[in-house]
Design a protein around this motif. Structure first.
Motif, PDB file in Angstrom:
ATOM      1  N   ASP A  91       0.813  -1.218   0.000  1.00  0.00           N
ATOM      2  CA  ASP A  91       0.000   0.000   0.000  1.00  0.00           C
ATOM      3  C   ASP A  91       0.850   1.275   0.000  1.00  0.00           C
ATOM      4  O   ASP A  91       0.330   2.378   0.161  1.00  0.00           O
ATOM      5  N   GLY A  92       2.164   1.095  -0.114  1.00  0.00           N
ATOM      6  CA  GLY A  92       3.038   2.256  -0.299  1.00  0.00           C
ATOM      7  C   GLY A  92       3.515   2.928   0.966  1.00  0.00           C
ATOM      8  O   GLY A  92       3.879   4.118   0.953  1.00  0.00           O
ATOM      9  N   ALA A  93       3.565   2.196   2.084  1.00  0.00           N
ATOM     10  CA  ALA A  93       4.036   2.800   3.338  1.00  0.00           C
ATOM     11  C   ALA A  93       5.514   3.144   3.252  1.00  0.00           C
ATOM     12  O   ALA A  93       6.274   2.507   2.526  1.00  0.00           O
ATOM     13  N   THR A  94       5.903   4.143   4.032  1.00  0.00           N
ATOM     14  CA  THR A  94       7.325   4.372   4.278  1.00  0.00           C
ATOM     15  C   THR A  94       7.665   3.590   5.535  1.00  0.00           C
ATOM     16  O   THR A  94       7.042   3.795   6.592  1.00  0.00           O
ATOM     17  N   LEU A  95       8.619   2.683   5.413  1.00  0.00           N
ATOM     18  CA  LEU A  95       9.013   1.866   6.564  1.00  0.00           C
ATOM     19  C   LEU A  95      10.024   2.650   7.385  1.00  0.00           C
ATOM     20  O   LEU A  95      11.122   2.940   6.909  1.00  0.00           O
ATOM     21  N   VAL A  96       9.639   2.982   8.608  1.00  0.00           N
ATOM     22  CA  VAL A  96      10.546   3.759   9.471  1.00  0.00           C
ATOM     23  C   VAL A  96      11.530   2.826  10.157  1.00  0.00           C
ATOM     24  O   VAL A  96      12.721   3.094  10.260  1.00  0.00           O
ATOM     25  N   THR A  97      11.011   1.700  10.625  1.00  0.00           N
ATOM     26  CA  THR A  97      11.901   0.680  11.216  1.00  0.00           C
ATOM     27  C   THR A  97      11.184  -0.659  11.231  1.00  0.00           C
ATOM     28  O   THR A  97       9.950  -0.717  11.194  1.00  0.00           O
ATOM     29  N   ILE A 111       7.440   0.374  12.600  1.00  0.00           N
ATOM     30  CA  ILE A 111       6.777   1.694  12.502  1.00  0.00           C
ATOM     31  C   ILE A 111       6.675   2.063  11.025  1.00  0.00           C
ATOM     32  O   ILE A 111       7.642   1.916  10.279  1.00  0.00           O
ATOM     33  N   TRP A 112       5.481   2.527  10.634  1.00  0.00           N
ATOM     34  CA  TRP A 112       5.302   3.021   9.275  1.00  0.00           C
ATOM     35  C   TRP A 112       4.773   4.457   9.312  1.00  0.00           C
ATOM     36  O   TRP A 112       4.141   4.863  10.274  1.00  0.00           O
ATOM     37  N   THR A 113       4.969   5.149   8.208  1.00  0.00           N
ATOM     38  CA  THR A 113       4.258   6.409   7.946  1.00  0.00           C
ATOM     39  C   THR A 113       3.741   6.333   6.506  1.00  0.00           C
ATOM     40  O   THR A 113       4.097   5.413   5.756  1.00  0.00           O
ATOM     41  N   GLY A 114       2.896   7.281   6.147  1.00  0.00           N
ATOM     42  CA  GLY A 114       2.557   7.478   4.740  1.00  0.00           C
ATOM     43  C   GLY A 114       1.457   6.621   4.173  1.00  0.00           C
ATOM     44  O   GLY A 114       1.218   6.670   2.957  1.00  0.00           O
ATOM     45  N   HIS A 165       1.314   2.756  12.952  1.00  0.00           N
ATOM     46  CA  HIS A 165       1.397   3.714  11.845  1.00  0.00           C
ATOM     47  C   HIS A 165       1.276   5.119  12.416  1.00  0.00           C
ATOM     48  O   HIS A 165       0.396   5.396  13.241  1.00  0.00           O
ATOM     49  N   LEU A 166       2.171   5.994  12.001  1.00  0.00           N
ATOM     50  CA  LEU A 166       2.158   7.387  12.467  1.00  0.00           C
ATOM     51  C   LEU A 166       1.690   8.293  11.339  1.00  0.00           C
ATOM     52  O   LEU A 166       2.168   8.181  10.200  1.00  0.00           O
TER      53      LEU A 166
END
Ligand SMILES: NC(=O)c1ccc[n+]([C@@H]2O[C@H](COP(=O)([O-])OP(=O)(O)OC[C@H]3O[C@@H](n4cnc5c(N)ncnc54)[C@H](O)[C@@H]3O)[C@@H](O)[C@H]2O)c1
Ligand SMILES: O=C/C=C/C=C(\O)C(=O)O
Length: 486
Positions: A349-355, A376-379, A397-398
């Motif tokens: 789904d296109g998340a940015t993987l933070v860690t 943790i994801w964002t986006g 998710h943030l």
């Protein structure tokens, strides 16, 4: 190898069918014990034992005697603290430091608190005028509901089972417990404690097995059970509610959630990071009250993401006996498959993987365990299944927000309504926001801070009814009004 039996009418008994299933240690994948799977025959015996125990010595005891016994049950758990701790950690893989601070102490407290409460909560009384002028007096009394079917999950096994059994027994009911098939041991151990404390045979019964077409379903289909208290997934709650409809039996349902954390720019950042670390990752994210979606005011978003990433990367993953471990494995490899499918979905789904986002490398002895990385994801868009479904893993998710109204709307956007955590040092704002969140439990500048006298439960699809304090007494008793014409 140890086999875990049912506890029926004061005796440990095996299944007539001889059917056994494996109880697996999720830290290494090894079988710890074999568990007897109840058929209709064992469930029927347990329910009938519970029914007749209502008319036995238990039903005739004074309140003082009954609550005295429940204090002995609590003392019995504390006396065997190490045995309960070992069993809970083997079944779940959770760190000893966690289970020794939360799970086992709460197991004992759940008996003490409700034993004391039932002695101190009054019932109501109303005087009324009558046409002849003599008047009448109404007064309410509490009576036990009868046989209570207790169906509990695997994430906090002893805590969540005793959270129901404690008040049920305090109110004079008898119980048949069906613990989760993943974590049967501490419930089984409780039989011995009950016996030693002087709980009469048949008052506390345990049947082991699975849900559908097994012990769980046989229990909910049994016509002699007077009410059900269930903690678990929302979908299972629907099935149990249907079964309880037959014969008009009462239910208390504590179900799933997809809880929002709201972090305002006026928060104390240290507190918000520490709290969000716990609400996202405690118990490997397997807490119904956990926050898998956290909304952060845009002006502090980047700082919050960076600090949470740093903290999450400091989490030490390890087995229960590793005193430095902050996080254990998930409860099973099957559950890990589910959690990892969401990790994949986030990528899709296109998340940015933070860690995180995968499986950590573990030493060979632990390679068969259900290990997973804190993630943790964002986006992600708000309609991604990662944001809308309860994953029940160590992931969050943030997402940034721009104003209070938007934060409230985002928090309320899902059909769940269990809990929420608000981080703000502005007391007026905190009250204002808390008042508008559609959830049963709101924490301000804290998370999972529990006073057992308070109402606990979910709104919307997160449950029906409240337990805790007088609310437990409401569910576990029938109130009867006696009207006396004077
Ligand atoms: N609201 C709360 O207080 C609370 C607390 C803890 C966990 N939970 C929820 O519990 C879930 C995790 O626990 P789980 O995976 O063990 O839940 P689950 O619903 O799969 O199972 C819970 C219990 O129900 C039994 N069961 C399953 N199907 C059944 C059926 N058809 N009939 C009768 N019994 C049946 C299971 O064997 C188990 O004992 C999460 O959704 C979590 O949010 C909620
Ligand atoms: O995973 C869910 C945690 C539930 C906690 C309680 O029911 C409690 O603290 O009483």
């Amino acid at each position: 190898m140890k086999d875990i039996k049912h506890y029926i009418n004061g005796q440990y008994v095996g299944s007539a069918s001889g059917k056994l299933f494996d109880n697996v240690n999720p830290a290494n994948g090894q079988v710890i014990s074999k568990v007897h799977e109840a058929g209709r025959e064992e469930v029927d015996a347990a329910v009938k034992a519970a029914k007749s125990a209502l008319r036995g010595p238990w039903g005739k005891m004074t309140l003082e005697e009954r609550t005295g016994i429940l204090h002995k049950v609590a003392d019995g758990i504390n006396a065997r603290f190490e045995e309960f701790l070992e069993a809970e950690c083997l079944d779940t893989g959770k760190p000893r430091s966690l289970a020794s601070h939360i799970d086992i102490p709460r197991g004992a407290a759940n008996f003490k608190v409700f034993a004391d409460m039932i002695k101190n909560v009054p019932t109501e009384s109303f005087e009324m005028p009558t046409p002849d002028g003599t008047g009448a007096l109404n007064y309410a009394v509490r009576r036990p509901k009868g046989v209570i079917g207790v169906i509990s999950p695997w994430n906090l096994p002893l805590l969540l089972m005793t959270w129901k059994v404690g008040p049920a027994l305090a109110c004079g009911n008898t119980v048949v417990v069906k613990p989760s098939e993943e974590t049967p041991t501490t419930t089984a151990l409780l039989g011995d404690v009950m016996k030693d404390a002087g709980v009469p045979d048949g008052v506390f019964n345990v049947v082991h097995g699975f849900g559908g077409d097994s012990a769980g379903a046989f229990l909910t289909e049994h016509p002699m059970v007077d009410g059900f208290t269930f903690t678990g997934e929302t979908g299972t709650g629907e099935v149990i509610m249907k079964a309880a409809a037959k014969g008009i039996r009462d239910i208390s349902l504590e179900l799933g959630g997809k809880n929002a954390g709201l972090v305002f720019a006026d928060c104390d950042m240290d507190k918000a990071i520490e709290g969000t670390m716990r609400s996202a990752f405690a118990n490997c994210g397997q807490v119904c009250l956990g926050t898998e979606r956290v909304y952060v005011e845009r002006s502090i978003f980047d700082e919050f993401v960076g600090r949470l990433k740093e903290a999450a990367e400091g989490i030490k993953i390890g087995p229960p006996d590793d005193i430095e471990a902050d996080m254990g494995p998930l409860v099973s490899l099957k559950h890990r498959e589910k959690v990892l499918s969401y990790y994949q979905k986030a990528v899709d789904d296109g998340a940015t993987l933070v860690t995180g986002g995968g499986v950590p490398e573990m030493p060979e002895a632990l390679a068969g365990g259900a290990w997973v990385q804190p993630t943790i994801w964002t986006g992600l868009p708000e309609d991604s299944a990662v944001i809308t479904d309860e994953i029940f893993g160590p992931c969050v998710h943030l997402c940034p927000f721009d104003n209070e109204e938007e934060a409230i709307e985002l928090a309320n956007s899902l059909p769940y309504g269990l809990a929420s955590a608000i981080w703000s040092e502005n007391i007026t704002r905190a009250h204002r926001v808390a008042g508008q969140i559609e959830a049963g439990i709101i924490w301000v500048n804290s998370w999972f801070l529990r006073d057992l006298r308070t109402p606990f439960g979910g709104s919307k699809q997160s449950g029906i009814g409240r337990e805790g304090g007088v609310h437990s007494l409401e569910f576990y008793t029938e109130m009867k009004n006696i009207c006396v014409k004077l």
